[in-house]
Motif scaffolding. Sequence first.
Motif, mmCIF file in Angstrom:
data_model
loop_
_atom_site.group_PDB
_atom_site.id
_atom_site.type_symbol
_atom_site.label_atom_id
_atom_site.label_comp_id
_atom_site.label_asym_id
_atom_site.label_seq_id
_atom_site.Cartn_x
_atom_site.Cartn_y
_atom_site.Cartn_z
ATOM 1 N N TYR A 131 1.017 -1.323 -0.096
ATOM 2 C CA TYR A 131 0.082 0.009 0.034
ATOM 3 C C TYR A 131 0.919 1.371 -0.216
ATOM 4 O O TYR A 131 0.849 2.114 -0.651
ATOM 5 C CB TYR A 131 -0.898 0.027 1.184
ATOM 6 N N GLY A 132 1.836 1.309 0.795
ATOM 7 C CA GLY A 132 2.555 2.570 1.022
ATOM 8 C C GLY A 132 3.405 3.026 0.088
ATOM 9 O O GLY A 132 3.341 4.407 -0.645
ATOM 10 N N ILE A 133 4.156 1.889 -0.790
ATOM 11 C CA ILE A 133 4.872 2.434 -1.763
ATOM 12 C C ILE A 133 4.285 2.833 -3.151
ATOM 13 O O ILE A 133 4.500 3.858 -3.773
ATOM 14 C CB ILE A 133 6.330 1.341 -2.127
ATOM 15 N N PRO A 134 3.031 2.065 -3.287
ATOM 16 C CA PRO A 134 2.246 2.452 -4.467
ATOM 17 C C PRO A 134 1.614 3.795 -4.382
ATOM 18 O O PRO A 134 1.516 4.530 -5.182
ATOM 19 C CB PRO A 134 1.422 1.422 -4.727
ATOM 20 N N LEU A 135 1.282 4.144 -3.106
ATOM 21 C CA LEU A 135 0.639 5.313 -2.633
ATOM 22 C C LEU A 135 1.522 6.599 -3.060
ATOM 23 O O LEU A 135 1.212 7.537 -3.416
ATOM 24 C CB LEU A 135 -0.004 5.386 -1.380
ATOM 25 N N LEU A 136 2.790 6.192 -2.637
ATOM 26 C CA LEU A 136 3.798 7.223 -2.538
ATOM 27 C C LEU A 136 4.238 7.637 -4.132
ATOM 28 O O LEU A 136 4.584 8.538 -4.592
ATOM 29 C CB LEU A 136 5.181 6.890 -1.874
ATOM 30 N N ALA A 137 4.221 6.365 -5.077
ATOM 31 C CA ALA A 137 4.489 6.585 -6.431
ATOM 32 C C ALA A 137 3.507 7.268 -7.075
ATOM 33 O O ALA A 137 3.754 8.244 -7.801
ATOM 34 C CB ALA A 137 4.734 5.301 -6.997
ATOM 35 N N GLY A 138 2.255 7.102 -6.695
ATOM 36 C CA GLY A 138 1.122 7.833 -7.205
ATOM 37 C C GLY A 138 1.186 9.269 -6.872
ATOM 38 O O GLY A 138 0.818 10.238 -7.666
ATOM 39 N N LEU A 139 1.495 9.435 -5.740
ATOM 40 C CA LEU A 139 1.734 10.903 -5.232
ATOM 41 C C LEU A 139 2.769 11.613 -5.963
ATOM 42 O O LEU A 139 2.679 12.692 -6.336
ATOM 43 C CB LEU A 139 1.985 11.053 -3.827
ATOM 44 N N LEU A 140 3.734 11.012 -6.062
ATOM 45 C CA LEU A 140 5.039 11.582 -6.745
ATOM 46 C C LEU A 140 4.735 11.816 -8.219
ATOM 47 O O LEU A 140 5.082 13.026 -8.839
ATOM 48 C CB LEU A 140 6.260 10.444 -6.943
ATOM 49 N N TRP A 141 3.903 10.913 -9.020
ATOM 50 C CA TRP A 141 3.537 11.272 -10.302
ATOM 51 C C TRP A 141 2.767 12.229 -10.411
ATOM 52 O O TRP A 141 2.800 13.231 -11.446
ATOM 53 C CB TRP A 141 2.956 9.820 -10.973
ATOM 54 N N SER A 142 1.656 12.415 -9.498
ATOM 55 C CA SER A 142 0.814 13.259 -9.378
ATOM 56 C C SER A 142 1.373 14.917 -9.383
ATOM 57 O O SER A 142 1.249 15.752 -9.948
ATOM 58 C CB SER A 142 -0.489 13.266 -8.250
ATOM 59 N N LEU A 143 2.567 14.710 -8.426
ATOM 60 C CA LEU A 143 3.014 16.282 -8.134
ATOM 61 C C LEU A 143 3.879 16.572 -9.319
ATOM 62 O O LEU A 143 4.072 17.864 -9.646
ATOM 63 C CB LEU A 143 3.922 15.993 -6.868
ATOM 64 N N LEU A 144 4.671 15.405 -10.020
ATOM 65 C CA LEU A 144 5.492 15.688 -11.129
ATOM 66 C C LEU A 144 4.599 16.152 -12.254
ATOM 67 O O LEU A 144 4.981 17.219 -13.070
ATOM 68 C CB LEU A 144 6.254 14.341 -11.544
ATOM 69 N N LEU A 145 3.325 15.708 -12.594
ATOM 70 C CA LEU A 145 2.583 16.123 -13.678
ATOM 71 C C LEU A 145 2.014 17.599 -13.215
ATOM 72 O O LEU A 145 1.959 18.544 -14.259
ATOM 73 C CB LEU A 145 1.402 15.316 -13.828
ATOM 74 N N ALA A 146 1.820 18.125 -12.192
ATOM 75 C CA ALA A 146 1.178 19.344 -11.604
ATOM 76 C C ALA A 146 2.536 20.313 -12.060
ATOM 77 O O ALA A 146 2.211 21.513 -12.344
ATOM 78 C CB ALA A 146 0.680 19.291 -10.145
#
Length: 148
Positions: A131-146
């Motif tokens: 759970y933790g690592i995929p959530l962090l990866a999703g957050l990272l991608w979201s921030l990078l896209l923003a």
Amino acid sequence: MTHRADDPVTLQRTTAAQSRLWEYYLHEDTMIMQRGNLFLVAQSLQLVAFTAILSAGRAAGTPVTGSGLVTARVIGSFGVAMAAIWLYVGHRQIRYTDNLRRRLVEKVPDYAETQAAVRMRGPRAALFIAYGIPLLAGLLWSLLLAVG
């Protein structure tokens, strides 16, 4: 024909069933780690491609526009999608191994005793991987896209 619990045939079948259950659990626990590694490598490669595209344009002193920006956003979108898939796969795997673990505790007294003796407070490491690592990866991608 009914066998008594202490009958050698019954004991052999019980031991074989416990052994299979243990093998299933080991396999599934290993799969959590292997799938996590696979997703982590894929996410890392996507991140390298994403940053390389953005860095190439910025190194030339110009902002990234046009096809470079579109390509970076596509890679980032795939990163978000892969993080979501990773989370889903991890969730299913955790549910399955939790079910196997409950069965092991019920059927294999040695396992139940060991679990009771070594159980530490707090979440298991597998939960962070699932759970933790995929959530962090999703957050990272979201921030990078923003930001990108």
